[in-house]
Design a protein around this motif. Structure first.
Motif, PDB file in Angstrom:
ATOM      1  N   THR A   1       6.916   3.210   6.888  1.00 26.64           N
ATOM      2  CA  THR A   1       6.773   2.641   5.555  1.00 26.64           C
ATOM      3  C   THR A   1       8.122   2.684   4.867  1.00 26.64           C
ATOM      4  O   THR A   1       8.885   3.635   5.036  1.00 26.64           O
ATOM      5  CB  THR A   1       5.728   3.412   4.721  1.00 26.64           C
ATOM      6  OG1 THR A   1       6.070   4.790   4.692  1.00 26.64           O
ATOM      7  CG2 THR A   1       4.333   3.249   5.287  1.00 26.64           C
TER       8      THR A   1
ATOM      9  N   ASP B   1       5.010   9.368   6.149  1.00 28.67           N
ATOM     10  CA  ASP B   1       4.202  10.379   6.826  1.00 28.67           C
ATOM     11  C   ASP B   1       5.035  11.638   7.003  1.00 28.67           C
ATOM     12  O   ASP B   1       6.248  11.569   7.209  1.00 28.67           O
ATOM     13  CB  ASP B   1       3.761   9.873   8.204  1.00 28.67           C
ATOM     14  CG  ASP B   1       2.804   8.702   8.103  1.00 28.67           C
ATOM     15  OD1 ASP B   1       1.868   8.775   7.296  1.00 28.67           O
ATOM     16  OD2 ASP B   1       3.003   7.709   8.830  1.00 28.67           O
TER      17      ASP B   1
ATOM     18  N   HIS C   1       0.671   9.336  12.245  1.00 33.54           N
ATOM     19  CA  HIS C   1       1.511   8.346  11.575  1.00 33.54           C
ATOM     20  C   HIS C   1       0.756   7.049  11.338  1.00 33.54           C
ATOM     21  O   HIS C   1       0.046   6.572  12.197  1.00 33.54           O
ATOM     22  CB  HIS C   1       2.769   8.069  12.404  1.00 33.54           C
ATOM     23  CG  HIS C   1       3.687   9.253  12.487  1.00 33.54           C
ATOM     24  ND1 HIS C   1       4.487   9.641  11.447  1.00 33.54           N
ATOM     25  CD2 HIS C   1       3.899  10.156  13.469  1.00 33.54           C
ATOM     26  CE1 HIS C   1       5.159  10.724  11.787  1.00 33.54           C
ATOM     27  NE2 HIS C   1       4.817  11.058  13.016  1.00 33.54           N
ATOM     28  N   THR C   2       0.954   6.498  10.156  1.00 37.49           N
ATOM     29  CA  THR C   2       0.372   5.202   9.831  1.00 37.49           C
ATOM     30  C   THR C   2       1.348   4.077  10.166  1.00 37.49           C
ATOM     31  O   THR C   2       1.046   2.921   9.968  1.00 37.49           O
ATOM     32  CB  THR C   2       0.027   5.127   8.328  1.00 37.49           C
ATOM     33  OG1 THR C   2       1.226   5.342   7.577  1.00 37.49           O
ATOM     34  CG2 THR C   2      -1.015   6.151   7.957  1.00 37.49           C
TER      35      THR C   2
ATOM     36  N   ASN D   1       2.032   4.844   0.713  1.00 39.98           N
ATOM     37  CA  ASN D   1       1.773   5.899   1.683  1.00 39.98           C
ATOM     38  C   ASN D   1       2.253   7.206   1.069  1.00 39.98           C
ATOM     39  O   ASN D   1       3.450   7.399   0.896  1.00 39.98           O
ATOM     40  CB  ASN D   1       2.516   5.622   2.992  1.00 39.98           C
ATOM     41  CG  ASN D   1       2.334   6.725   4.012  1.00 39.98           C
ATOM     42  OD1 ASN D   1       1.537   7.644   3.818  1.00 39.98           O
ATOM     43  ND2 ASN D   1       3.064   6.648   5.089  1.00 39.98           N
TER      44      ASN D   1
ATOM     45  N   THR E   1       0.859  -1.171   0.000  1.00 38.73           N
ATOM     46  CA  THR E   1       0.000   0.000   0.000  1.00 38.73           C
ATOM     47  C   THR E   1       0.899   1.226   0.000  1.00 38.73           C
ATOM     48  O   THR E   1       1.750   1.367   0.875  1.00 38.73           O
ATOM     49  CB  THR E   1      -0.913   0.034   1.252  1.00 38.73           C
ATOM     50  OG1 THR E   1      -1.703  -1.155   1.261  1.00 38.73           O
ATOM     51  CG2 THR E   1      -1.814   1.248   1.230  1.00 38.73           C
TER      52      THR E   1
ATOM     53  N   ASN F   1       8.046   3.666  -1.838  1.00 32.28           N
ATOM     54  CA  ASN F   1       7.000   4.136  -0.943  1.00 32.28           C
ATOM     55  C   ASN F   1       7.324   5.528  -0.424  1.00 32.28           C
ATOM     56  O   ASN F   1       8.479   5.932  -0.385  1.00 32.28           O
ATOM     57  CB  ASN F   1       6.832   3.173   0.234  1.00 32.28           C
ATOM     58  CG  ASN F   1       5.407   3.116   0.721  1.00 32.28           C
ATOM     59  OD1 ASN F   1       4.586   3.971   0.397  1.00 32.28           O
ATOM     60  ND2 ASN F   1       5.099   2.107   1.499  1.00 32.28           N
TER      61      ASN F   1
END
Length: 178
Positions: free
Chosen positions: A76, A66, A72-73, A29, A27, A63
């Motif tokens: 990454t 953030d 923050h996810t 980011n 995914t 990738n």
């Protein structure tokens, strides 16, 4: 003379998404948090590389990250997927030493030291990185040792080319804005 042209029937090409079945779980980011900053709107780079010289093309997916001061996810990193040769891929990012946090944009593949193993240059918002392929399934970040550590830039793409025809690859890096 009379020539008869046979009727040509068009065939419909169909594609189906086999990404998850193939083992690629990625995914992107983009760091978006509602401000619509330019880096949020730009897509990631990708490349095919046979990093282990087994004859099968492996996949590198770049990738983002953030932005500091915003939710923050989680960390990454880019991803390296090893082609298993049977239609599936294995995420070998950590094992390969490429789990380095950065806000990446592009990637250029080339054997800059002529050792027979393709290396990676990843462009980024901030510090771009040069990863040397050690020939054993791992990479070493040699950015500083190669004299490429420097000011934070907004590098979006790069290309390897032997512009002076001396047999050694040279690197061209495109910076977007200051």
């Amino acid at each position: 003379m009379l020539f008869v042209v046979p009727a040509v029937h068009s065939q419909q090409v169909q594609f189906r998404d086999i990404t998850a079945h193939a083992g690629i779980h990625f995914t992107h980011n983009n760091g978006a948090f509602g401000k619509k900053w330019l880096p949020e709107t730009m897509g990631p780079g990708c490349a095919f590389i046979d990093y282990d010289n087994d004859g099968y093309p492996d996949v590198v997916l770049i990738n983002g990250a953030d932005f500091s001061g915003h939710p923050h996810t989680g960390a990454t990193t880019l991803r390296l997927y090893h082609n298993n040769g049977n239609g599936t891929f294995t995420d070998v990012t950590r094992k390969a030493g490429l789990a380095i946090p950065l806000f990446g944009f592009g990637v250029a593949v080339g054997d800059y030291d002529n050792d027979g193993f393709d290396d990676l240059f990843v462009t980024a918002l901030g510090q771009s990185h040069l990863f040397h392929n050690n020939g054993n399934g791992t990479f070493t970040d040699v950015t500083q040792a190669a004299g490429m550590w420097g000011p934070s830039e907004f590098s979006t793409s790069a290309a390897w080319v032997d512009y002076d025809r001396d047999g050694k690859l040279d690197l061209v890096v495109a910076n977007y804005v200051q």
